[in-house]
Write a protein that holds these residues in place. Structure first.
Motif, PDB file in Angstrom:
ATOM      1  N   CYS A   1      64.279  -9.371 -13.221  1.00 25.78           N
ATOM      2  CA  CYS A   1      65.009 -10.672 -13.138  1.00 25.78           C
ATOM      3  C   CYS A   1      66.245 -10.730 -12.589  1.00 25.78           C
ATOM      4  CB  CYS A   1      64.771 -11.083 -14.568  1.00 25.78           C
ATOM      5  SG  CYS A   1      64.847 -12.653 -14.941  1.00 25.78           S
ATOM      6  N   PRO A   2      66.419 -10.859 -11.190  1.00 24.73           N
ATOM      7  CA  PRO A   2      67.925 -10.887 -10.695  1.00 24.73           C
ATOM      8  C   PRO A   2      68.369 -12.218 -10.713  1.00 24.73           C
ATOM      9  CG  PRO A   2      66.108 -10.748  -9.136  1.00 24.73           C
ATOM     10  CD  PRO A   2      65.276 -10.552 -10.397  1.00 24.73           C
TER      11      PRO A   2
ATOM     12  N   ALA B   1      65.767 -18.885 -18.838  1.00 24.65           N
ATOM     13  CA  ALA B   1      66.215 -17.989 -19.860  1.00 24.65           C
ATOM     14  C   ALA B   1      65.555 -17.569 -21.096  1.00 24.65           C
ATOM     15  CB  ALA B   1      67.524 -17.406 -19.822  1.00 24.65           C
ATOM     16  N   VAL B   2      65.397 -18.857 -21.734  1.00 17.96           N
ATOM     17  CA  VAL B   2      65.087 -18.814 -23.047  1.00 17.96           C
ATOM     18  C   VAL B   2      63.471 -18.577 -23.043  1.00 17.96           C
ATOM     19  CG1 VAL B   2      64.775 -20.265 -25.299  1.00 17.96           C
ATOM     20  CG2 VAL B   2      66.707 -20.214 -23.849  1.00 17.96           C
ATOM     21  N   HIS B   3      62.686 -19.238 -22.052  1.00 17.23           N
ATOM     22  CA  HIS B   3      61.242 -19.026 -21.944  1.00 17.23           C
ATOM     23  C   HIS B   3      61.039 -17.347 -21.697  1.00 17.23           C
ATOM     24  CE1 HIS B   3      60.162 -23.242 -22.277  1.00 17.23           C
ATOM     25  NE2 HIS B   3      61.037 -23.558 -21.175  1.00 17.23           N
ATOM     26  N   ILE B   4      61.705 -16.813 -20.761  1.00 14.75           N
ATOM     27  CA  ILE B   4      61.644 -15.495 -20.455  1.00 14.75           C
ATOM     28  C   ILE B   4      61.732 -14.447 -21.790  1.00 14.75           C
ATOM     29  CG2 ILE B   4      62.265 -13.490 -19.068  1.00 14.75           C
ATOM     30  CD1 ILE B   4      62.734 -15.807 -17.005  1.00 14.75           C
ATOM     31  N   ILE B   5      62.768 -14.596 -22.526  1.00 11.72           N
ATOM     32  CA  ILE B   5      63.000 -13.910 -23.574  1.00 11.72           C
ATOM     33  C   ILE B   5      61.972 -14.008 -24.630  1.00 11.72           C
ATOM     34  CG2 ILE B   5      64.773 -13.559 -25.380  1.00 11.72           C
ATOM     35  CD1 ILE B   5      67.104 -14.428 -23.329  1.00 11.72           C
ATOM     36  N   GLN B   6      61.378 -15.194 -24.953  1.00 12.95           N
ATOM     37  CA  GLN B   6      60.420 -15.695 -25.812  1.00 12.95           C
ATOM     38  C   GLN B   6      59.146 -14.812 -25.440  1.00 12.95           C
ATOM     39  OE1 GLN B   6      60.193 -19.948 -25.901  1.00 12.95           O
ATOM     40  NE2 GLN B   6      61.837 -20.163 -27.483  1.00 12.95           N
ATOM     41  N   LEU B   7      58.911 -14.744 -24.224  1.00  3.46           N
ATOM     42  CA  LEU B   7      57.815 -14.159 -23.581  1.00  3.46           C
ATOM     43  C   LEU B   7      57.807 -12.682 -23.837  1.00  3.46           C
ATOM     44  CD1 LEU B   7      56.690 -15.927 -20.427  1.00  3.46           C
ATOM     45  CD2 LEU B   7      55.518 -15.691 -22.418  1.00  3.46           C
TER      46      LEU B   7
ATOM     47  N   GLY C   1      71.920 -13.225 -15.391  1.00  2.97           N
ATOM     48  CA  GLY C   1      71.352 -14.307 -15.778  1.00  2.97           C
ATOM     49  C   GLY C   1      70.829 -14.451 -17.143  1.00  2.97           C
ATOM     50  N   LEU C   2      70.075 -13.512 -17.752  1.00  2.00           N
ATOM     51  CA  LEU C   2      69.330 -13.526 -19.021  1.00  2.00           C
ATOM     52  C   LEU C   2      70.376 -13.137 -20.192  1.00  2.00           C
ATOM     53  CD1 LEU C   2      66.141 -11.353 -18.450  1.00  2.00           C
ATOM     54  CD2 LEU C   2      66.297 -13.981 -18.824  1.00  2.00           C
ATOM     55  N   ALA C   3      71.541 -12.638 -19.545  1.00  2.00           N
ATOM     56  CA  ALA C   3      72.487 -11.807 -20.533  1.00  2.00           C
ATOM     57  C   ALA C   3      72.948 -12.768 -21.883  1.00  2.00           C
ATOM     58  CB  ALA C   3      73.600 -11.212 -19.862  1.00  2.00           C
ATOM     59  N   ALA C   4      73.274 -13.896 -21.636  1.00  2.00           N
ATOM     60  CA  ALA C   4      73.791 -14.903 -22.681  1.00  2.00           C
ATOM     61  C   ALA C   4      72.862 -15.296 -23.549  1.00  2.00           C
ATOM     62  CB  ALA C   4      74.734 -16.015 -21.932  1.00  2.00           C
TER      63      ALA C   4
END
Length: 427
Positions: A119-120, A212-218, A230-233
């Motif tokens: 996830c760059p 980012a929120v969708h990816i973290i939930q998945l 990009g995902l960090a925060a």
């Protein structure tokens, strides 16, 4: 002994990348400690929720990059690390042989994880992924300025192709249509594509901040994440809330006096920042590529010229070598890596002299140059303050709390970055 488990351990492939992700983790609510180089087994302060380890593994030999990364993972394990994040550049900087693929393969194998995400993306800085293709400011990666990078020229824009050239494990492209479906459908699709493989990677679409929120939930069940910052925060907010909203302290970023500014990057963004700074009539010193190469200009002679500005006139000064394509070509004619190493070492020596003279603010443009400067200064532990630009925080060395360092990747920051840095840190 540390009372709390470490919520997140991150390993970055260069120093500015480490500062980049540390700034977003802090923004997301995790008090973050940045460590330069492979740490020794010392205690981590109880109020630290995340540790970011900065390596110099982006362009190191593959075996060295893998060894240093695994040693860092083992260090984080000893501190009870719950989740891991392997951070690389948002432009997937690598050669056909690695180092991203071999490093991630080794981490998955060591931790016994089946798969992770690639996830760059960092949309706020123009890095996005759509249908597995990485874009830089809406331009496919291999058509952007990265196609001419002196060390890691990018030859393809498809992350799947880039990664499968470096790793024996397959990549699965996950398009954004799955974000609106039940999580179970995405899981079934991923498992069906990965069936029969010991390890594999998933490349999710990530075009907008809210993705980012969708990816973290998945992928909340994963023990290992990989990518840019990009995902960090969002991920920091997720895991800190899960742990009970551990509070963080805010670091002050003001400091007395002028700044020493070193620009070793030849990126388009940095060249624009140099020219903007000069147009404002501020003090600067331009190193001649030829004079540096034939040693008629050295750190000592340059310091003699800029010391008066810094310490007598108490004015900030910018030192750089390239402001145009002609300068870049001239320097690279002496040997790309050889000249880059010489320039980095010269700028690092100048930063060391500035620090020895009591200059409290040191600003550096360029990932490799930043690594050389921090190594020369001898600092290892840093707390993270407010950001000057997305991904570029003010760092406070634990060993010298009165000093402020601002270290940026070449492509980061707006045109007024150097001036903004001076204004934000002015006491």
């Amino acid at each position: 002994m540390k009372k709390n488990k470490l919520l997140l351990g991150c390993i970055a492939d260069d120093f500015t990348g480490a500062g980049d992700i540390a700034s977003f983790l802090e923004k997301g609510g995790l008090h973050t400690l940045l460590i330069s180089g492979i740490p020794e087994h010392d205690d981590i302060p109880d109020d630290v929720g995340a540790v970011v380890i900065s390596l110099k593994s982006r362009t190191a030999p593959v075996g060295e990059a893998v060894r240093d990364t695994l040693e860092s993972v083992r260090y984080l394990e000893t501190h009870g690390c719950i989740t891991y994040y392997i951070k690389y550049c948002s432009t997937f900087d690598s050669t056909p042989a690695g180092n991203i693929g071999p490093v991630l393969d080794a981490v998955l194998e060591y931790l016994g994880e089946t798969y992770t995400v690639l996830c760059p993306s960092l949309p706020i800085n123009g890095r996005t992924v759509k249908k597995g293709i990485l874009y830089v400011d809406n331009i496919p990666l291999s058509e952007s300025g990265m196609k001419n990078h002196p060390l890691t020229p990018m030859w393809d824009s498809r992350i799947k192709v880039l990664m499968e050239g470096q790793s024996p494990y397959p990549c699965i492209v996950l398009e954004r249509e799955y974000y609106s479906r039940p999580k179970e459908e995405a899981e079934v699709f991923i498992e069906s594509q990965g069936c029969g493989h010991k390890h594999y990677y998933v490349v999710p679409d990530y075009e907008q901040e809210e993705d980012a929120v969708h990816i973290i939930q998945l992928f909340s069940q994963l023990k290992v994440f990989t990518g840019g910052s990009g995902l960090a925060a969002a991920y920091a907010r997720y895991i800190s809330a899960k742990a009970g909203n551990r509070s963080i302290r805010r670091e002050g970023i003001k400091a007395e006096g002028p700044a020493f500014i070193a620009a070793g990057s030849i990126s388009k963004a940095t060249l624009g920042q140099i020219n903007y700074y000069k147009e404002k009539g501020l003090s600067y010193y331009k190193i001649s590529p030829t004079a540096l190469w034939d040693r008629s200009e050295t750190a000592e002679t340059i310091w003699n010229d800029i010391k008066r500005i810094l310490t007598e006139q108490m004015r900030s000064v910018l030192v750089y070598c390239s402001e145009s394509q002609d300068d870049i070509v001239q320097g690279q004619a002496f040997g790309r890596q050889e000249f880059a190493n010489l320039l980095e070492d010269t700028l690092a020596q100048l930063a060391e002299r500035a620090a020895a003279e009591g200059i409290c603010k040191i600003i550096v443009a360029g990932g490799e140059t930043s690594g050389a400067v921090t190594k020369k200064l001898g600092y290892k532990y840093f707390y993270v303050g407010e950001s000057v630009a997305p991904g570029v925080p003010v760092l406070i060395p634990a060993e010298s709390p009165g000093r402020r360092l601002i270290l940026k990747s070449g492509n980061f920051g707006q045109a007024d970055f150097f001036i903004r840095s001076l204004e934000m840190t002015k006491k």
